[in-house]
Structure formats: structure tokens, C-alpha cells
Design a protein around this motif. Structure first.
Motif, PDB file in Angstrom:
ATOM      1  N   PRO A  47       8.066  99.996 103.234  1.00 48.11           N
ATOM      2  CA  PRO A  47       8.567 100.226 101.866  1.00 48.11           C
ATOM      3  C   PRO A  47       7.475 100.238 100.806  1.00 48.11           C
ATOM      4  O   PRO A  47       7.696  99.823  99.677  1.00 48.11           O
ATOM      5  CB  PRO A  47       9.519  99.050 101.661  1.00 48.11           C
ATOM      6  N   SER A  48       6.283 100.674 101.154  1.00 46.58           N
ATOM      7  CA  SER A  48       5.183 100.794 100.194  1.00 46.58           C
ATOM      8  C   SER A  48       4.142 101.709 100.813  1.00 46.58           C
ATOM      9  O   SER A  48       4.298 102.201 101.931  1.00 46.58           O
ATOM     10  CB  SER A  48       4.567  99.420  99.897  1.00 46.58           C
ATOM     11  N   ASP A  49       3.046 101.930 100.079  1.00 41.55           N
ATOM     12  CA  ASP A  49       1.988 102.759 100.650  1.00 41.55           C
ATOM     13  C   ASP A  49       1.147 101.988 101.658  1.00 41.55           C
ATOM     14  O   ASP A  49       0.183 102.509 102.202  1.00 41.55           O
ATOM     15  CB  ASP A  49       1.104 103.343  99.553  1.00 41.55           C
ATOM     16  N   GLY A  50       1.523 100.749 101.945  1.00 41.36           N
ATOM     17  CA  GLY A  50       0.805  99.959 102.940  1.00 41.36           C
ATOM     18  C   GLY A  50       0.835 100.588 104.316  1.00 41.36           C
ATOM     19  O   GLY A  50      -0.086 100.394 105.113  1.00 41.36           O
ATOM     20  N   GLY A  66     -18.240  92.851 106.402  1.00 35.96           N
ATOM     21  CA  GLY A  66     -19.491  92.458 105.767  1.00 35.96           C
ATOM     22  C   GLY A  66     -19.595  93.023 104.371  1.00 35.96           C
ATOM     23  O   GLY A  66     -18.654  93.676 103.875  1.00 35.96           O
ATOM     24  N   PRO A  67     -20.716  92.821 103.704  1.00 43.72           N
ATOM     25  CA  PRO A  67     -20.907  93.310 102.334  1.00 43.72           C
ATOM     26  C   PRO A  67     -20.732  94.823 102.251  1.00 43.72           C
ATOM     27  O   PRO A  67     -21.157  95.563 103.143  1.00 43.72           O
ATOM     28  CB  PRO A  67     -22.354  92.900 102.018  1.00 43.72           C
ATOM     29  N   GLY A  68     -20.109  95.272 101.168  1.00 47.36           N
ATOM     30  CA  GLY A  68     -19.955  96.700 100.933  1.00 47.36           C
ATOM     31  C   GLY A  68     -18.767  97.338 101.613  1.00 47.36           C
ATOM     32  O   GLY A  68     -18.573  98.556 101.497  1.00 47.36           O
ATOM     33  N   MET A  69     -17.954  96.555 102.309  1.00 49.64           N
ATOM     34  CA  MET A  69     -16.793  97.107 102.998  1.00 49.64           C
ATOM     35  C   MET A  69     -15.543  96.886 102.145  1.00 49.64           C
ATOM     36  O   MET A  69     -15.245  95.761 101.735  1.00 49.64           O
ATOM     37  CB  MET A  69     -16.640  96.474 104.381  1.00 49.64           C
ATOM     38  N   ALA A  70     -14.812  97.981 101.904  1.00 44.60           N
ATOM     39  CA  ALA A  70     -13.698  97.962 100.948  1.00 44.60           C
ATOM     40  C   ALA A  70     -12.407  97.439 101.580  1.00 44.60           C
ATOM     41  O   ALA A  70     -11.407  98.149 101.682  1.00 44.60           O
ATOM     42  CB  ALA A  70     -13.486  99.359 100.384  1.00 44.60           C
ATOM     43  N   VAL A  71     -12.420  96.176 101.967  1.00 50.55           N
ATOM     44  CA  VAL A  71     -11.229  95.583 102.599  1.00 50.55           C
ATOM     45  C   VAL A  71     -10.379  94.863 101.553  1.00 50.55           C
ATOM     46  O   VAL A  71     -10.012  93.696 101.706  1.00 50.55           O
ATOM     47  CB  VAL A  71     -11.629  94.635 103.748  1.00 50.55           C
ATOM     48  N   TRP A  72     -10.043  95.583 100.516  1.00 54.50           N
ATOM     49  CA  TRP A  72      -9.207  95.021  99.447  1.00 54.50           C
ATOM     50  C   TRP A  72      -7.820  94.615  99.950  1.00 54.50           C
ATOM     51  O   TRP A  72      -7.119  93.835  99.317  1.00 54.50           O
ATOM     52  CB  TRP A  72      -9.053  96.050  98.327  1.00 54.50           C
ATOM     53  N   TYR A  73      -7.431  95.139 101.104  1.00 53.23           N
ATOM     54  CA  TYR A  73      -6.096  94.895 101.667  1.00 53.23           C
ATOM     55  C   TYR A  73      -6.107  93.725 102.651  1.00 53.23           C
ATOM     56  O   TYR A  73      -5.122  93.494 103.357  1.00 53.23           O
ATOM     57  CB  TYR A  73      -5.611  96.157 102.376  1.00 53.23           C
ATOM     58  N   LYS A  74      -7.196  92.989 102.719  1.00 58.31           N
ATOM     59  CA  LYS A  74      -7.315  91.875 103.662  1.00 58.31           C
ATOM     60  C   LYS A  74      -6.219  90.832 103.442  1.00 58.31           C
ATOM     61  O   LYS A  74      -5.938  90.434 102.298  1.00 58.31           O
ATOM     62  CB  LYS A  74      -8.691  91.221 103.516  1.00 58.31           C
ATOM     63  N   ASP A  75      -5.568  90.422 104.543  1.00 51.20           N
ATOM     64  CA  ASP A  75      -4.537  89.374 104.525  1.00 51.20           C
ATOM     65  C   ASP A  75      -3.348  89.719 103.636  1.00 51.20           C
ATOM     66  O   ASP A  75      -2.743  88.838 103.026  1.00 51.20           O
ATOM     67  CB  ASP A  75      -5.142  88.026 104.076  1.00 51.20           C
ATOM     68  N   THR A  76      -3.014  91.031 103.554  1.00 52.32           N
ATOM     69  CA  THR A  76      -1.883  91.419 102.699  1.00 52.32           C
ATOM     70  C   THR A  76      -0.665  91.898 103.477  1.00 52.32           C
ATOM     71  O   THR A  76       0.360  92.200 102.877  1.00 52.32           O
ATOM     72  CB  THR A  76      -2.307  92.537 101.726  1.00 52.32           C
ATOM     73  N   TRP A  79      -0.604  95.797 108.149  1.00 54.55           N
ATOM     74  CA  TRP A  79      -1.676  96.795 108.193  1.00 54.55           C
ATOM     75  C   TRP A  79      -3.038  96.128 108.356  1.00 54.55           C
ATOM     76  O   TRP A  79      -3.950  96.723 108.913  1.00 54.55           O
ATOM     77  CB  TRP A  79      -1.653  97.655 106.941  1.00 54.55           C
ATOM     78  N   TRP A  80      -3.166  94.895 107.846  1.00 58.64           N
ATOM     79  CA  TRP A  80      -4.396  94.145 108.073  1.00 58.64           C
ATOM     80  C   TRP A  80      -4.378  93.424 109.416  1.00 58.64           C
ATOM     81  O   TRP A  80      -5.365  93.412 110.147  1.00 58.64           O
ATOM     82  CB  TRP A  80      -4.650  93.134 106.960  1.00 58.64           C
ATOM     83  N   ASP A  81      -3.266  92.834 109.764  1.00 58.40           N
ATOM     84  CA  ASP A  81      -3.173  92.050 111.000  1.00 58.40           C
ATOM     85  C   ASP A  81      -3.518  92.879 112.229  1.00 58.40           C
ATOM     86  O   ASP A  81      -4.102  92.373 113.190  1.00 58.40           O
ATOM     87  CB  ASP A  81      -1.767  91.464 111.161  1.00 58.40           C
ATOM     88  N   GLN A  82      -3.150  94.188 112.221  1.00 57.22           N
ATOM     89  CA  GLN A  82      -3.403  95.038 113.380  1.00 57.22           C
ATOM     90  C   GLN A  82      -4.725  95.778 113.281  1.00 57.22           C
ATOM     91  O   GLN A  82      -5.086  96.537 114.175  1.00 57.22           O
ATOM     92  CB  GLN A  82      -2.268  96.046 113.548  1.00 57.22           C
ATOM     93  N   SER A  83      -5.468  95.552 112.224  1.00 65.03           N
ATOM     94  CA  SER A  83      -6.730  96.256 112.022  1.00 65.03           C
ATOM     95  C   SER A  83      -7.802  95.742 112.988  1.00 65.03           C
ATOM     96  O   SER A  83      -7.942  94.529 113.186  1.00 65.03           O
ATOM     97  CB  SER A  83      -7.213  96.060 110.586  1.00 65.03           C
ATOM     98  N   PRO A  84      -8.594  96.652 113.574  1.00 67.49           N
ATOM     99  CA  PRO A  84      -9.725  96.201 114.388  1.00 67.49           C
ATOM    100  C   PRO A  84     -10.694  95.317 113.605  1.00 67.49           C
ATOM    101  O   PRO A  84     -11.320  94.423 114.174  1.00 67.49           O
ATOM    102  CB  PRO A  84     -10.402  97.507 114.821  1.00 67.49           C
ATOM    103  N   LEU A  85     -10.790  95.546 112.300  1.00 71.42           N
ATOM    104  CA  LEU A  85     -11.678  94.724 111.483  1.00 71.42           C
ATOM    105  C   LEU A  85     -11.203  93.280 111.433  1.00 71.42           C
ATOM    106  O   LEU A  85     -12.008  92.348 111.438  1.00 71.42           O
ATOM    107  CB  LEU A  85     -11.763  95.297 110.063  1.00 71.42           C
ATOM    108  N   ALA A  86      -9.874  93.079 111.400  1.00 68.79           N
ATOM    109  CA  ALA A  86      -9.328  91.725 111.370  1.00 68.79           C
ATOM    110  C   ALA A  86      -9.605  91.000 112.675  1.00 68.79           C
ATOM    111  O   ALA A  86      -9.734  89.770 112.708  1.00 68.79           O
ATOM    112  CB  ALA A  86      -7.827  91.767 111.098  1.00 68.79           C
ATOM    113  N   GLN A  87      -9.707  91.776 113.743  1.00 73.22           N
ATOM    114  CA  GLN A  87      -9.904  91.186 115.062  1.00 73.22           C
ATOM    115  C   GLN A  87     -11.375  91.152 115.471  1.00 73.22           C
ATOM    116  O   GLN A  87     -11.715  90.691 116.561  1.00 73.22           O
ATOM    117  CB  GLN A  87      -9.099  91.986 116.091  1.00 73.22           C
ATOM    118  N   GLY A  88     -12.242  91.655 114.586  1.00 75.38           N
ATOM    119  CA  GLY A  88     -13.667  91.631 114.871  1.00 75.38           C
ATOM    120  C   GLY A  88     -14.084  92.590 115.961  1.00 75.38           C
ATOM    121  O   GLY A  88     -15.114  92.395 116.620  1.00 75.38           O
ATOM    122  N   GLY A  89     -13.310  93.641 116.185  1.00 72.78           N
ATOM    123  CA  GLY A  89     -13.637  94.606 117.231  1.00 72.78           C
ATOM    124  C   GLY A  89     -13.569  96.020 116.699  1.00 72.78           C
ATOM    125  O   GLY A  89     -13.630  96.256 115.500  1.00 72.78           O
ATOM    126  N   GLY A  90     -13.404  96.971 117.591  1.00 71.63           N
ATOM    127  CA  GLY A  90     -13.349  98.369 117.179  1.00 71.63           C
ATOM    128  C   GLY A  90     -14.741  98.948 117.032  1.00 71.63           C
ATOM    129  O   GLY A  90     -15.760  98.299 117.253  1.00 71.63           O
TER     130      GLY A  90
END
Length: 211
Positions: A47-50, A66-76, A79-90
Motif C-alpha cells: 500500500p505504498s511505493d515501498g 558503508g559511506p555513500g550508500m543511499a539506504v534511506w529505507y533502512k529498517d522501514t 523491502w529492507w528485511d529482504q534486501s541483500p544489503l540487510a543480510q550483508g551479502g549479494g
């Protein structure tokens, strides 16, 4: 959905996509992260653009946030929980930088070839027939300049014979090496070109017509 997700993250298919994107006639489009094989699928019924965030995630400069990465959606949300970035992989640029076998290096090589051979940016295009339903072959041309591109669209290796065509040379001495791999050119038997390709393999050949 991102191209890498549609191909199951198969780097070989990613390289096929890069080949067709950059060497076919037209203006290429590289959506950021495509050159790394970045994955992402839309989350339906959100129900949003998430739900669109997974297909436009922050560029993964490093495997972990790390620095310079636009993860403004972190912990929101999911879409964040399933992100490879959240899991430290990918995938990440850090992991692929300087690796000759990486998708990123493959994009670099193709772009260098485009710059070196003007027929790939400004030339005409002619599809060349062959005897395999799993191989696509075409010639890019500008004046006397010719580049032959042969793409195996299947996982099985193949030896394909090109149809006799006015856009192709007629003797083995007139066909150059594979400018993508640095390997030798194809073989000619009874006036017909035979090219062996690995599964999802690509051959890019400079042709010399003698003009």
C-alpha cells in the motif's frame, strides 16, 4: 523486476544480456546496478511505493552498508528485511572490481570494444542466418568495416554453421580473431563458416573485406 532476477542471477545470462544491449543497433540503456547483476523484484500488493524499493535499491559499492550508500529505507519495512544489503551479502562493486571473470569487467570490455569499433555505434545491422535455433548471429557494418557477433542463447555448447551471406568474407584469411576473448577466428569448410561456442557463449569477430 531487475534483469538479474528474471534470469535467476545467472551471470552467463547476464553477459548475454549485456552483449545484446551493447552490440545490437540502437542506443544502449544500462540501469544502474545492471552491470553488477544486481537483483530485485517488486513486492506486490504493497500500500505504498515501498513495493518498488527492491528494484531501485541503493547502489552496492560494498557488500555491507558503508559511506555513500543511499539506504534511506533502512529498517522501514519488508523491502529492507529482504534486501541483500540487510543480510550483508549479494553482489557489490567491491567484490567484482578487478576480477576478469566478473559481469562488471565484461561490461567494461564490451564498452571498450564499442569505443574502438565505430561500426558498433554508428553502423548498419544485418541478421545472418545459421543452422541452429539456439544461436543468434548478426553483422554490424560501416563502409568496409564489419563486426560479426554470434551469440549462443542456450546452456548447451554448440557448433553452428553460418549461412553464406554477402556480408561475410569468403576466405579464412579475411576473418579476424575474436576481439572479445582474444581467441582465434572461426573455421571455413566448403565456403561455410563454422563457429563453436560454449553454453551462453559469445563470439565477436573483426572481418576484413579487403577494400
Amino acid at each position: 523486476n531487475r534483469f538479474a532476477s528474471e534470469t535467476g542471477g545467472d551471470v552467463r545470462r547476464g553477459k548475454i544480456g549485456a552483449t545484446l544491449n551493447l552490440l545490437l543497433k540502437g542506443i544502449p540503456l544500462i540501469y544502474y546496478g545492471q552491470e553488477l547483476g544486481l537483483t530485485g523484484k517488486q513486492i506486490p500488493h504493497t500500500p505504498s511505493d515501498g513495493g518498488d524499493i527492491p528494484v531501485r535499491e541503493a547502489f552496492p559499492w560494498t557488500a555491507k552498508v558503508g559511506p555513500g550508500m543511499a539506504v534511506w529505507y533502512k529498517d522501514t519495512g519488508p523491502w529492507w528485511d529482504q534486501s541483500p544489503l540487510a543480510q550483508g551479502g549479494g553482489t557489490s562493486l567491491e567484490a567484482q572490481w578487478g576480477r576478469p571473470d566478473s559481469l562488471f569487467s565484461y561490461y567494461q570490455k564490451l564498452l571498450a570494444i564499442r569505443r574502438a569499433y565505430p561500426e558498433l555505434t554508428n553502423g548498419d545491422q544485418h541478421v545472418v542466418g545459421n543452422d541452429s535455433d539456439q544461436v543468434f548471429s548478426f553483422v554490424r557494418s560501416q563502409g568496409a568495416r564489419r563486426i560479426l557477433v554470434v551469440v549462443n542463447l542456450a546452456a548447451a555448447p554448440v557448433t553452428v554453421r553460418l549461412n553464406q551471406d554477402p556480408s561475410l568474407p569468403v576466405t579464412a584469411a579475411e576473418i579476424g580473431r575474436d576481439i572479445l576473448s582474444g581467441g582465434p577466428g572461426p573455421l571455413a569448410t566448403q565456403g561455410q563458416w563454422a563457429i563453436s561456442l560454449a553454453g551462453f557463449g559469445v563470439g565477436v569477430y573483426a572481418l576484413h573485406l579487403g577494400q
